[in-house]
Design a protein around this motif. Structure first.
Motif, PDB file in Angstrom:
ATOM      1  N   ASP A 190       0.868  -1.181   0.000  1.00 40.21           N
ATOM      2  CA  ASP A 190       0.000   0.000   0.000  1.00 40.21           C
ATOM      3  C   ASP A 190       0.904   1.230   0.000  1.00 40.21           C
ATOM      4  O   ASP A 190       1.410   1.647   1.049  1.00 40.21           O
ATOM      5  CB  ASP A 190      -0.903  -0.014   1.230  1.00 40.21           C
ATOM      6  CG  ASP A 190      -1.930   1.114   1.225  1.00 40.21           C
ATOM      7  OD1 ASP A 190      -1.832   1.996   0.346  1.00 40.21           O
ATOM      8  OD2 ASP A 190      -2.822   1.128   2.103  1.00 40.21           O
ATOM      9  N   ARG A 237       4.325   1.276   1.958  1.00 38.18           N
ATOM     10  CA  ARG A 237       4.263   0.333   3.082  1.00 38.18           C
ATOM     11  C   ARG A 237       3.958  -1.082   2.606  1.00 38.18           C
ATOM     12  O   ARG A 237       3.115  -1.292   1.738  1.00 38.18           O
ATOM     13  CB  ARG A 237       3.205   0.787   4.090  1.00 38.18           C
ATOM     14  CG  ARG A 237       3.610   2.056   4.841  1.00 38.18           C
ATOM     15  CD  ARG A 237       2.669   2.351   5.976  1.00 38.18           C
ATOM     16  NE  ARG A 237       3.321   3.100   7.039  1.00 38.18           N
ATOM     17  CZ  ARG A 237       2.915   3.122   8.294  1.00 38.18           C
ATOM     18  NH1 ARG A 237       1.843   2.436   8.665  1.00 38.18           N
ATOM     19  NH2 ARG A 237       3.571   3.820   9.210  1.00 38.18           N
ATOM     20  N   TYR A 242       2.804  -4.807   4.098  1.00 34.60           N
ATOM     21  CA  TYR A 242       2.163  -5.423   5.250  1.00 34.60           C
ATOM     22  C   TYR A 242       2.109  -6.943   5.093  1.00 34.60           C
ATOM     23  O   TYR A 242       2.053  -7.464   3.967  1.00 34.60           O
ATOM     24  CB  TYR A 242       0.728  -4.910   5.408  1.00 34.60           C
ATOM     25  CG  TYR A 242       0.612  -3.434   5.660  1.00 34.60           C
ATOM     26  CD1 TYR A 242       0.823  -2.902   6.928  1.00 34.60           C
ATOM     27  CD2 TYR A 242       0.273  -2.552   4.631  1.00 34.60           C
ATOM     28  CE1 TYR A 242       0.706  -1.539   7.168  1.00 34.60           C
ATOM     29  CE2 TYR A 242       0.163  -1.192   4.859  1.00 34.60           C
ATOM     30  CZ  TYR A 242       0.383  -0.693   6.124  1.00 34.60           C
ATOM     31  OH  TYR A 242       0.270   0.654   6.360  1.00 34.60           O
ATOM     32  N   LEU A 297      -5.731  -8.618   8.848  1.00 32.69           N
ATOM     33  CA  LEU A 297      -5.382  -7.270   8.386  1.00 32.69           C
ATOM     34  C   LEU A 297      -6.636  -6.549   7.906  1.00 32.69           C
ATOM     35  O   LEU A 297      -7.329  -7.011   7.019  1.00 32.69           O
ATOM     36  CB  LEU A 297      -4.345  -7.355   7.269  1.00 32.69           C
ATOM     37  CG  LEU A 297      -3.960  -6.036   6.591  1.00 32.69           C
ATOM     38  CD1 LEU A 297      -3.272  -5.098   7.587  1.00 32.69           C
ATOM     39  CD2 LEU A 297      -3.058  -6.288   5.388  1.00 32.69           C
ATOM     40  N   ARG A 298      -6.943  -5.413   8.508  1.00 32.31           N
ATOM     41  CA  ARG A 298      -8.082  -4.563   8.155  1.00 32.31           C
ATOM     42  C   ARG A 298      -9.418  -5.286   8.250  1.00 32.31           C
ATOM     43  O   ARG A 298     -10.372  -4.958   7.539  1.00 32.31           O
ATOM     44  CB  ARG A 298      -7.872  -3.949   6.764  1.00 32.31           C
ATOM     45  CG  ARG A 298      -6.662  -3.016   6.746  1.00 32.31           C
ATOM     46  CD  ARG A 298      -6.286  -2.513   5.383  1.00 32.31           C
ATOM     47  NE  ARG A 298      -5.113  -1.639   5.475  1.00 32.31           N
ATOM     48  CZ  ARG A 298      -4.424  -1.194   4.422  1.00 32.31           C
ATOM     49  NH1 ARG A 298      -4.785  -1.540   3.188  1.00 32.31           N
ATOM     50  NH2 ARG A 298      -3.376  -0.402   4.597  1.00 32.31           N
ATOM     51  N   ASP A 318      -2.980  -0.984  11.473  1.00 34.88           N
ATOM     52  CA  ASP A 318      -2.131  -1.455  10.375  1.00 34.88           C
ATOM     53  C   ASP A 318      -0.689  -1.668  10.823  1.00 34.88           C
ATOM     54  O   ASP A 318       0.005  -2.569  10.332  1.00 34.88           O
ATOM     55  CB  ASP A 318      -2.152  -0.441   9.232  1.00 34.88           C
ATOM     56  CG  ASP A 318      -3.431  -0.526   8.392  1.00 34.88           C
ATOM     57  OD1 ASP A 318      -4.288  -1.381   8.697  1.00 34.88           O
ATOM     58  OD2 ASP A 318      -3.553   0.253   7.436  1.00 34.88           O
ATOM     59  N   GLU A 319      -0.205  -0.824  11.754  1.00 34.89           N
ATOM     60  CA  GLU A 319       1.191  -0.913  12.190  1.00 34.89           C
ATOM     61  C   GLU A 319       1.532  -2.292  12.745  1.00 34.89           C
ATOM     62  O   GLU A 319       2.691  -2.708  12.714  1.00 34.89           O
ATOM     63  CB  GLU A 319       1.487   0.158  13.243  1.00 34.89           C
ATOM     64  CG  GLU A 319       1.630   1.558  12.684  1.00 34.89           C
ATOM     65  CD  GLU A 319       0.314   2.147  12.191  1.00 34.89           C
ATOM     66  OE1 GLU A 319      -0.758   1.617  12.575  1.00 34.89           O
ATOM     67  OE2 GLU A 319       0.351   3.132  11.443  1.00 34.89           O
TER      68      GLU A 319
END
Length: 408
Positions: A334, A337, A339, A345-346, A354-355
């Motif tokens: 994204d 970034r 991930y 996730l999300r 998100d971190e």
């Protein structure tokens, strides 16, 4: 009475047939007679080991002192009793399942004397598939700490300790702990030591995984392990230097010990115990500031920790099953970034930041500075018609020379 160089303390409870090899390794030490004593505390064995101890003491009275006591429920009690009886300048704790290399004690004492060490970590080797982290054993080291070595991954009491250090600080194993009592003991000794050293050039200590998985750590319940981890982290909070030293010890527990309890074995617990484990893990994370070292941990570890903190055992079960079935997740990009694309996730139901899933972030590339006229000519940006006109200009030669220098 001559003071021995080293006292080996062995806490024994139903460790046959491994006990025989353990005792033989003490009899076979290269350290000269009189320089070694072994204090063996039988904690209520019922497998014939108690009789074997008496036989060895009868055959080697100059070496063995044997004590029999009712079962205390854990290794800390007999370890403390043996420690109280120790007379050597140094003391080493030897598991009754384990054994020593023939020259182990002679080499360890020589190293401690030469280096002035309060603690010496011997080279350890796993037997029968026993997992022994090897990061600290890459070379002999006169002095190591938590910030410049893998010492945080070597916290069992399978080490040589200066007895004076133990006596001065009143160090002992926490008898309220059924497991990991040696880790908080060792951590405190290392944090109070003037020098911790590593003897990596000789296979000194052989850690044996019993075929019946009967080692005390293997038998311990998850809540008992969490209590042991909490005791370790409390010692770190009390004695470690804030910053890199404390973070190294935090990262060991929260990157390895706690996440290990949130793997396949978690699925075998009943619903009530799963929730209890989540609550206890959440308390550890909050109490000891685990989030401060999340950047040091794998995404899978910190994700399992946060699902436990949220007391979401159903989501934790899903995560454990996903890891078992798929291994590493896909990478979700994204912008700059990247991930770890776990299903959580999300996921709006979980609302995790998100971190928590962040693998890396690409650096921001600064915009290139505008080209000067010479650079534009060189790169063909200026239209040909304009370049022909410029060639007739008196400044062209100077400009062309500038371009040629730029080529070089």
């Amino acid at each position: 009475m001559t003071v021995p160089d080293v006292t080996v303390v062995v806490a024994v409870y139903n460790t046959m047939p491994y006990l025989t090899a353990c005792l033989d390794s003490l009899v076979g030490q290269s350290l000269a007679p009189g320089r070694l004593e072994a204090v063996v505390v039988d904690d209520g064995s019922t497998d014939g080991g108690e009789a074997l101890l008496d036989e060895y003491a009868a055959r080697h009275p100059e070496l063995f002192r044997v004590v029999h006591q009712p079962n205390s429920g854990g290794p800390a009690g007999p370890a403390n009793r043996g420690l109280a009886m120790a007379r050597g300048r140094y003391v080493l704790f030897l598991g009754a399942d384990d054994r020593l290399g023939p020259e182990a004690l002679e080499r360890l004492v020589a190293a401690a004397d030469a280096w002035g060490s309060d603690v010496v970590v011997p080279k350890q080797v796993g037997v029968n598939g026993r997992l022994v982290p090897q990061g600290i054993f890459h070379a002999d080291a006169e002095s190591v700490g938590f910030t410049d070595s893998a010492l945080a991954w070597a916290l069992s009491d399978t080490k040589l300790f200066r007895l004076d250090l133990i006596r001065r600080h009143g160090l002992c194993h926490n008898e309220e702990l059924k497991v990991f009592s040696d880790q908080s003991f060792t951590l405190e000794a290392c944090l109070r030591a003037g020098r911790v050293s590593v003897l990596a050039g000789y296979d000194s200590y052989f850690l044996v995984l019993r075929e019946d998985r009967g080692n005390v750590t293997e038998r311990a319940s998850v809540p008992d392990r969490l209590r042991g981890i909490a005791a370790l982290q409390q010692v770190a909070a009390d004695l470690a230097q804030p910053g890199e030293e404390l973070d190294a010890i935090r990262a060991r527990s929260f990157g390895w010990d706690v996440p290990r309890l949130l793997q396949d074995g978690f699925l075998l617990l009943d619903d009530g115990l799963q929730r209890r484990v989540c609550v206890e893990v959440g308390r550890l994370v909050e109490r000891f500031g685990a989030r401060a070292v999340y950047h040091r941990l794998p995404v899978a570890a910190r994700l399992r920790l946060e699902l436990a903190v949220a007391v979401r055992p159903e989501a934790l079960r899903d995560q454990i099953r996903y890891e078992a079935a798929h291994g590493e997740p896909p990478v979700v990009v994204d912008g700059r970034r990247h991930y770890a694309g776990y299903p959580a996730l999300r996921d709006a139901r979980l609302a995790l930041p998100d971190e928590l899933f962040l693998l890396r972030e690409e650096p921001l590339v600064a915009d290139a500075p505008p080209l000067n006229l010479a650079q534009q000519l060189w790169r063909g940006v200026v239209p040909e018609q304009l370049r022909r006109g410029l060639r007739r200009h008196p400044a062209w030669r100077r400009l062309a020379n500038s371009v040629n220098r730029g080529r070089g």
